[in-house]
Design a protein around this motif. Sequence first.
Motif, PDB file in Angstrom:
ATOM      1  N   SER A  26      -2.361   1.848  -4.341  1.00 17.38           N
ATOM      2  CA  SER A  26      -2.265   3.076  -3.554  1.00 17.38           C
ATOM      3  C   SER A  26      -2.758   2.868  -2.145  1.00 17.38           C
ATOM      4  O   SER A  26      -3.257   1.834  -1.783  1.00 17.38           O
ATOM      5  CB  SER A  26      -3.048   4.196  -4.214  1.00 17.38           C
ATOM      6  OG  SER A  26      -4.385   3.834  -4.413  1.00 17.38           O
ATOM      7  N   SER A  32       7.787  11.548  -5.559  1.00 17.75           N
ATOM      8  CA  SER A  32       6.817  11.953  -6.588  1.00 17.75           C
ATOM      9  C   SER A  32       7.408  11.933  -7.990  1.00 17.75           C
ATOM     10  O   SER A  32       6.708  11.623  -8.955  1.00 17.75           O
ATOM     11  CB  SER A  32       6.228  13.327  -6.270  1.00 17.75           C
ATOM     12  OG  SER A  32       7.257  14.297  -6.208  1.00 17.75           O
ATOM     13  N   HIS A  56       2.351   0.995  -9.647  1.00 16.11           N
ATOM     14  CA  HIS A  56       1.267   0.116  -9.211  1.00 16.11           C
ATOM     15  C   HIS A  56       1.086  -1.003 -10.226  1.00 16.11           C
ATOM     16  O   HIS A  56       1.403  -0.847 -11.413  1.00 16.11           O
ATOM     17  CB  HIS A  56      -0.030   0.899  -9.064  1.00 16.11           C
ATOM     18  CG  HIS A  56       0.009   1.893  -7.954  1.00 16.11           C
ATOM     19  ND1 HIS A  56      -1.006   2.774  -7.701  1.00 16.11           N
ATOM     20  CD2 HIS A  56       0.955   2.160  -7.015  1.00 16.11           C
ATOM     21  CE1 HIS A  56      -0.702   3.527  -6.661  1.00 16.11           C
ATOM     22  NE2 HIS A  56       0.489   3.180  -6.228  1.00 16.11           N
ATOM     23  N   HIS A  94       0.870  -1.172   0.000  1.00 10.12           N
ATOM     24  CA  HIS A  94       0.000   0.000   0.000  1.00 10.12           C
ATOM     25  C   HIS A  94       0.912   1.227   0.000  1.00 10.12           C
ATOM     26  O   HIS A  94       1.480   1.579   1.035  1.00 10.12           O
ATOM     27  CB  HIS A  94      -0.900   0.010   1.232  1.00 10.12           C
ATOM     28  CG  HIS A  94      -1.739  -1.213   1.377  1.00 10.12           C
ATOM     29  ND1 HIS A  94      -2.949  -1.369   0.736  1.00 10.12           N
ATOM     30  CD2 HIS A  94      -1.537  -2.358   2.068  1.00 10.12           C
ATOM     31  CE1 HIS A  94      -3.467  -2.549   1.040  1.00 10.12           C
ATOM     32  NE2 HIS A  94      -2.631  -3.168   1.850  1.00 10.12           N
ATOM     33  N   THR A  95       1.034   1.885  -1.165  1.00 15.73           N
ATOM     34  CA  THR A  95       1.972   3.011  -1.248  1.00 15.73           C
ATOM     35  C   THR A  95       1.506   4.211  -0.421  1.00 15.73           C
ATOM     36  O   THR A  95       2.325   4.874   0.200  1.00 15.73           O
ATOM     37  CB  THR A  95       2.219   3.432  -2.709  1.00 15.73           C
ATOM     38  OG1 THR A  95       0.978   3.748  -3.334  1.00 15.73           O
ATOM     39  CG2 THR A  95       2.912   2.316  -3.481  1.00 15.73           C
ATOM     40  N   ALA A  96       0.215   4.493  -0.393  1.00 16.11           N
ATOM     41  CA  ALA A  96      -0.281   5.644   0.353  1.00 16.11           C
ATOM     42  C   ALA A  96      -0.079   5.465   1.860  1.00 16.11           C
ATOM     43  O   ALA A  96       0.286   6.415   2.560  1.00 16.11           O
ATOM     44  CB  ALA A  96      -1.753   5.899   0.039  1.00 16.11           C
ATOM     45  N   ARG A  97      -0.322   4.255   2.350  1.00 14.71           N
ATOM     46  CA  ARG A  97      -0.151   3.964   3.786  1.00 14.71           C
ATOM     47  C   ARG A  97       1.297   3.638   4.122  1.00 14.71           C
ATOM     48  O   ARG A  97       1.646   3.520   5.292  1.00 14.71           O
ATOM     49  CB  ARG A  97      -1.034   2.785   4.199  1.00 14.71           C
ATOM     50  CG  ARG A  97      -2.506   3.094   4.107  1.00 14.71           C
ATOM     51  CD  ARG A  97      -3.372   2.106   4.872  1.00 14.71           C
ATOM     52  NE  ARG A  97      -2.967   0.725   4.827  1.00 14.71           N
ATOM     53  CZ  ARG A  97      -3.751  -0.278   4.445  1.00 14.71           C
ATOM     54  NH1 ARG A  97      -4.981  -0.044   4.042  1.00 14.71           N
ATOM     55  NH2 ARG A  97      -3.315  -1.508   4.462  1.00 14.71           N
ATOM     56  N   ARG A  98       2.096   3.408   3.087  1.00 19.39           N
ATOM     57  CA  ARG A  98       3.502   3.018   3.251  1.00 19.39           C
ATOM     58  C   ARG A  98       3.619   1.782   4.134  1.00 19.39           C
ATOM     59  O   ARG A  98       4.338   1.743   5.125  1.00 19.39           O
ATOM     60  CB  ARG A  98       4.324   4.196   3.773  1.00 19.39           C
ATOM     61  CG  ARG A  98       4.248   5.353   2.773  1.00 19.39           C
ATOM     62  CD  ARG A  98       5.253   6.432   2.981  1.00 19.39           C
ATOM     63  NE  ARG A  98       5.104   7.424   1.926  1.00 19.39           N
ATOM     64  CZ  ARG A  98       4.546   8.619   2.089  1.00 19.39           C
ATOM     65  NH1 ARG A  98       4.097   8.985   3.260  1.00 19.39           N
ATOM     66  NH2 ARG A  98       4.444   9.445   1.079  1.00 19.39           N
TER      67      ARG A  98
END
Length: 111
Positions: free
Chosen positions: A111, A33, A39, A8-12
């Motif tokens: 994400s 960024s 993904h 999960h990239t957003a939650r790292r």
Amino acid sequence: MPSSIVIHTARRQLELFEDNIRINRFPIAVGKSSTPTPHGFYYIATKAMYPGGVFGSRWMGLSLPSYGIHGTNNPASIGQAVSLGCIRMHNHDAELLYQYVEIGTPVKIQS
């Protein structure tokens, strides 16, 4: 015991599953960024112990060339968006994950 990984990239966070049951969760660093972590659906294509340098103590290369899950020589970066697209883990976490994954282990990055 088939394993799989969901990132999960957003939650790292990286989650390790065994037989569709989550058995562990790890904090990670992801791509910045300008060089985001891509993904998609991949698999573990290569494994190496002590690859050296920025890769820390373990390397698990993805089926997407030049990308992988690895340890780090910069533990303060974990939890940040700072890499060139790879997934960074604390070395002790990468060593634990390395024991569970085999060549062909599925990896889903979202994400």
